[in-house]
Design a protein around this motif. Structure first.
Motif, PDB file in Angstrom:
ATOM      1  N   ILE A  64       5.971  -2.859   2.737  1.00  0.00           N
ATOM      2  CA  ILE A  64       4.974  -3.308   1.755  1.00  0.00           C
ATOM      3  C   ILE A  64       3.850  -2.286   1.813  1.00  0.00           C
ATOM      4  N   TYR A  65       3.487  -1.694   0.677  1.00  0.00           N
ATOM      5  CA  TYR A  65       2.432  -0.680   0.688  1.00  0.00           C
ATOM      6  C   TYR A  65       1.459  -0.929  -0.450  1.00  0.00           C
ATOM      7  N   ALA A  66       0.249  -0.380  -0.297  1.00  0.00           N
ATOM      8  CA  ALA A  66      -0.779  -0.564  -1.322  1.00  0.00           C
ATOM      9  C   ALA A  66      -1.758   0.598  -1.280  1.00  0.00           C
ATOM     10  N   PHE A  67      -2.231   0.978  -2.455  1.00  0.00           N
ATOM     11  CA  PHE A  67      -3.222   2.039  -2.585  1.00  0.00           C
ATOM     12  C   PHE A  67      -4.634   1.459  -2.473  1.00  0.00           C
ATOM     13  N   LYS A  68      -5.531   2.238  -1.913  1.00  0.00           N
ATOM     14  CA  LYS A  68      -6.916   1.811  -1.752  1.00  0.00           C
ATOM     15  C   LYS A  68      -7.498   1.424  -3.108  1.00  0.00           C
ATOM     16  N   GLY A  69      -8.228   0.323  -3.141  1.00  0.00           N
ATOM     17  CA  GLY A  69      -8.800  -0.166  -4.386  1.00  0.00           C
ATOM     18  C   GLY A  69      -8.013  -1.304  -4.987  1.00  0.00           C
ATOM     19  N   ASN A  70      -6.811  -1.551  -4.455  1.00  0.00           N
ATOM     20  CA  ASN A  70      -5.978  -2.645  -4.945  1.00  0.00           C
ATOM     21  C   ASN A  70      -6.044  -3.843  -4.005  1.00  0.00           C
ATOM     22  N   GLU A  71      -5.725  -4.997  -4.542  1.00  0.00           N
ATOM     23  CA  GLU A  71      -5.783  -6.235  -3.769  1.00  0.00           C
ATOM     24  C   GLU A  71      -4.861  -6.183  -2.556  1.00  0.00           C
ATOM     25  N   GLY A  72      -3.678  -5.586  -2.734  1.00  0.00           N
ATOM     26  CA  GLY A  72      -2.732  -5.507  -1.628  1.00  0.00           C
ATOM     27  C   GLY A  72      -3.283  -4.737  -0.447  1.00  0.00           C
ATOM     28  N   TYR A  73      -4.076  -3.706  -0.731  1.00  0.00           N
ATOM     29  CA  TYR A  73      -4.701  -2.896   0.324  1.00  0.00           C
ATOM     30  C   TYR A  73      -5.616  -3.778   1.171  1.00  0.00           C
ATOM     31  N   ASP A  74      -6.434  -4.579   0.492  1.00  0.00           N
ATOM     32  CA  ASP A  74      -7.364  -5.451   1.207  1.00  0.00           C
ATOM     33  C   ASP A  74      -6.617  -6.501   2.022  1.00  0.00           C
ATOM     34  N   ALA A  91      -8.092   5.499   5.083  1.00  0.00           N
ATOM     35  CA  ALA A  91      -6.764   5.878   4.588  1.00  0.00           C
ATOM     36  C   ALA A  91      -6.591   5.518   3.111  1.00  0.00           C
ATOM     37  N   PRO A  92      -6.056   6.432   2.297  1.00  0.00           N
ATOM     38  CA  PRO A  92      -5.788   6.135   0.892  1.00  0.00           C
ATOM     39  C   PRO A  92      -4.690   5.092   0.678  1.00  0.00           C
ATOM     40  N   VAL A  93      -3.771   4.970   1.648  1.00  0.00           N
ATOM     41  CA  VAL A  93      -2.664   4.019   1.531  1.00  0.00           C
ATOM     42  C   VAL A  93      -2.499   3.275   2.855  1.00  0.00           C
ATOM     43  N   LEU A  94      -2.277   1.981   2.766  1.00  0.00           N
ATOM     44  CA  LEU A  94      -1.894   1.187   3.933  1.00  0.00           C
ATOM     45  C   LEU A  94      -0.516   0.593   3.690  1.00  0.00           C
TER      46      LEU A  94
END
Length: 203
Positions: A64-74, A91-94
């Motif tokens: 499961i990955y998400a880019f910074k600024g998206n809900e998934g990242y948070d 990190a730009p991606v988590l």
């Protein structure tokens, strides 16, 4: 040469035997360049993971990955330990890694975690080739992550990963983390884990 470039040079493995350059250069930073990691970059990383070896080719890894600024990242950020949250925000991606616990026949896949590790090894070398750093994290509340992302029964969240291009500003870290970032890398000698003919470690 700037400070970050010097750190990168200092992090090159002081190996005892000849190594592939990408392995020598790899390390786990806590700061990242703000150059965007793109969807195409991620597809290349997942393609490397896709071609990893696995028991019976079952390929039990999941991500499961998400880019910074998206809900998934948070959401991923909120599953990390407080220590990891302190720096992973750079990190730009988590990403979260997971594995399927059962074989296609419904039996326990004892090798699933091993195979997930192989896929992440592939991804790490591919990332290094692309100039992308991958920092693997054990400090994740996997039970919370399973709940937050509604992971179905039979799958197990394992680790978290911070992904971004090498670079960034050292000043974005606390004094303590800056010291850790600049610390010399160390590894156990081979004789402590590779035994010929017999098991040699006593405890």
């Amino acid at each position: 040469m700037n400070e970050i470039e010097q750190i990168a040079l200092d992090k090159i493995a002081n190996n005892d035997h000849e190594l592939y350059a990408l392995i020598k250069q790899r390390y786990s930073p806590r700061i990242f360049d703000q150059k965007p990691v793109t969807e195409d970059d991620m597809k290349k990383l997942f393609e490397a993971a896709r071609w990893a070896a696995s028991c019976y080719n079952w390929q039990p890894w999941r991500f499961i990955y998400a880019f910074k600024g998206n809900e998934g990242y948070d959401k991923i950020m909120n599953t990390l330990s407080d220590f990891n949250q302190e720096w992973a925000k750079n990190a730009p991606v988590l990403m979260l890694t997971a594995y399927k616990e059962k074989t296609p026949e419904g039996e326990e896949n004892f090798h699933a975690l091993h195979d997930l590790g192989l896929s992440m090894g592939n991804m790490t070398v591919q990332a290094q080739y692309m100039g992308i750093a991958i920092h693997h994290m054990a400090g994740v509340d996997w039970k919370k992550a399973q709940e937050v992302f509604d992971v179905p029964k039979g799958y197990h969240i394992s680790t978290a990963v911070a992904i971004g291009y090498y670079g960034g500003e050292l000043e974005n870290l606390s004094d303590e983390l800056q010291e850790q970032e600049q610390a010399e890398r160390e590894r156990k000698p081979q004789k402590s884990f590779a035994f010929e003919n017999e098991w040699k470690e006593k405890d």
